[in-house]
Design an enzyme around this catalytic site. Structure first.
Site, mmCIF file in Angstrom:
data_model
loop_
_atom_site.group_PDB
_atom_site.id
_atom_site.type_symbol
_atom_site.label_atom_id
_atom_site.label_comp_id
_atom_site.label_asym_id
_atom_site.label_seq_id
_atom_site.Cartn_x
_atom_site.Cartn_y
_atom_site.Cartn_z
ATOM 1 N N LYS A 181 0.608 -1.199 -0.049
ATOM 2 C CA LYS A 181 0.034 -0.063 0.151
ATOM 3 C C LYS A 181 0.930 1.233 0.092
ATOM 4 O O LYS A 181 1.945 1.122 0.209
ATOM 5 C CB LYS A 181 -0.811 0.064 1.247
ATOM 6 N N CYS A 182 0.384 2.427 -0.258
ATOM 7 C CA CYS A 182 0.875 3.777 -0.315
ATOM 8 C C CYS A 182 1.279 3.818 1.284
ATOM 9 O O CYS A 182 0.787 3.608 2.217
ATOM 10 C CB CYS A 182 0.079 4.795 -0.698
ATOM 11 N N PRO A 183 2.560 4.666 1.666
ATOM 12 C CA PRO A 183 3.610 5.157 0.559
ATOM 13 C C PRO A 183 4.553 3.955 0.030
ATOM 14 O O PRO A 183 5.270 4.375 -0.617
ATOM 15 C CB PRO A 183 4.206 6.131 1.440
ATOM 16 N N TYR A 184 4.299 2.832 0.617
ATOM 17 C CA TYR A 184 5.624 2.004 0.399
ATOM 18 C C TYR A 184 5.593 1.365 -1.230
ATOM 19 O O TYR A 184 6.674 1.009 -1.762
ATOM 20 C CB TYR A 184 5.272 0.548 1.445
ATOM 21 N N THR A 185 4.488 1.625 -2.000
ATOM 22 C CA THR A 185 4.359 1.214 -3.161
ATOM 23 C C THR A 185 5.143 2.320 -3.802
ATOM 24 O O THR A 185 6.163 1.817 -4.763
ATOM 25 C CB THR A 185 2.794 1.572 -3.877
#
Lengths: 81, 267
Positions: A16-20
């Site tokens: 998920k964001c922000p890890y994307t």
């Protein structure tokens, strides 16, 4: 138009964001200018935010394609360090 | 550098910054800093630098935790009263971020030991509370060519400056000699509102991260003065003094002698 062959592919489905973006950015950083990264993802918001952030960071978004109901493929060319 | 999955998450808010990224975080992780003091300034400095993932942080302090410290020295606690400050600090910092190597040195800085201590570190940070140490650290950093973040607090006012030897001013360009003991506020005249060292210490931590990253402008040739009562920040230009006794064209201080000790109250 010739098909672009990516120099590197990453599968960030499940992130998920922000890890994307963090994963995509770290991968881009490890590549050479001019090389192409293909990103496979399934977090809907990232299909919009990754291209925008990559552009903000000076990279070139070559394509954003929804390949089925839940997955996208984004193709980015590294323009700068 | 290669990050573990946990590191990618821990440092994600750094990595997404264009000015930092994985490369910048790699620089932070490779950096080694030497901090003088685990008190009012040293606590917030080391807390944030540990959170940021600085590779190695040495902390030197010869004091033990006292109840009167806890109004501002945020690494220590009621439970660690009587323990060496560097040990109390190390325990908290290790819990915060196991990536960071904390070197606890329970010792007093002297003209004899300081150069040996700082030689393996990239940046020195002065969080000390007395003039003899401040001048000793300045002179040692100029002689060793080590960048130095210097901070000071008293009552409601704080000062921060960043010394990059060879590229700007040093502490003696600003105040050439130590003030005589009678002009330094005594313990009773001192006092400090507890938040103040937190503000000045975090400014120092930010200066150190910018030095590590090579981004932005540090307080080179500049003294930043914070007035907490009026909530003002003032920047004062500090030109390099060509006649400075330690960093000038013809320095008179070319080695550390033993003249730093003065008869100040140290409480």
């Amino acid at each position: 138009m010739d098909e672009i062959i990516p120099d590197k592919k990453i599968d960030i489905r499940g992130l998920k964001c922000p890890y994307t973006f963090v994963r995509s950015k770290l991968t881009i950083e490890s590549m050479n200018t001019g090389e192409v990264l293909e990103i496979l993802l399934n977090y809907p918001e990232a299909a919009v935010s990754i291209p925008k952030s990559m552009q903000d960071h000076g990279q070139r978004v070559l394509s954003v394609n929804k390949i089925n109901d839940t997955e996208w493929v984004i193709v980015i060319r590294k323009e700068r360090d | 550098m290669e990050f573990t999955d946990d590191q990618v998450v821990r440092y994600s808010r750094h990595i997404i910054l264009p000015e930092v990224g994985g490369k910048g975080q790699g620089k932070i992780s490779a950096a080694k800093v030497f901090l003088i003091g685990a008190g009012g300034l040293g606590c917030p400095i080391s807390y944030y630098l540990t959170a940021a993932g600085v590779g190695k942080i040495a902390i030197v302090d010869d004091d033990v935790v006292d109840l009167s410290n806890l109004q501002r020295q945020i690494l220590h606690s009621t439970k660690t009263i009587g323990r060496p400050k560097v040990e109390s600090a190390k325990a908290v910092l290790n819990d915060l971020n196991p990536d960071v190597e904390i070197v606890a040195i329970k010792d007093r800085l002297t003209p004899e030991n300081i150069l040996g201590f700082i030689k393996d570190y990239d940046i020195v940070i002065d969080g000390s509370d007395n003039f003899p140490t401040r001048y000793l650290v300045n002179d040692a950093c100029v002689l060793a060519g080590k960048p130095l973040s210097s901070g000071a607090v008293l009552r409601f006012e704080g000062q921060v400056t960043t010394i990059v030897p060879g590229k700007g001013h040093c502490y003696r360009c600003l105040f050439e000699e130590m003030p005589p003991a009678g002009l330094v506020p005594s313990c009773q005249e001192g006092g400090v509102l507890g938040v103040l060292p937190g503000i000045i210490g975090t400014l120092q931590a930010m200066e150190v991260l910018k030095l590590i990253l090579g981004k932005g402008d540090v307080l080179k040739n500049t003294l930043l003065i914070y007035d907490a009562l009026r909530t003002t920040f003032r920047k004062v230009k500090v030109p390099k003094n060509p006649d400075c006794p330690v960093c000038g064209t013809h320095p008179t201080i070319t080695a550390l002698c033993s003249s730093y000790e003065a008869n100040y109250c140290r409480a």
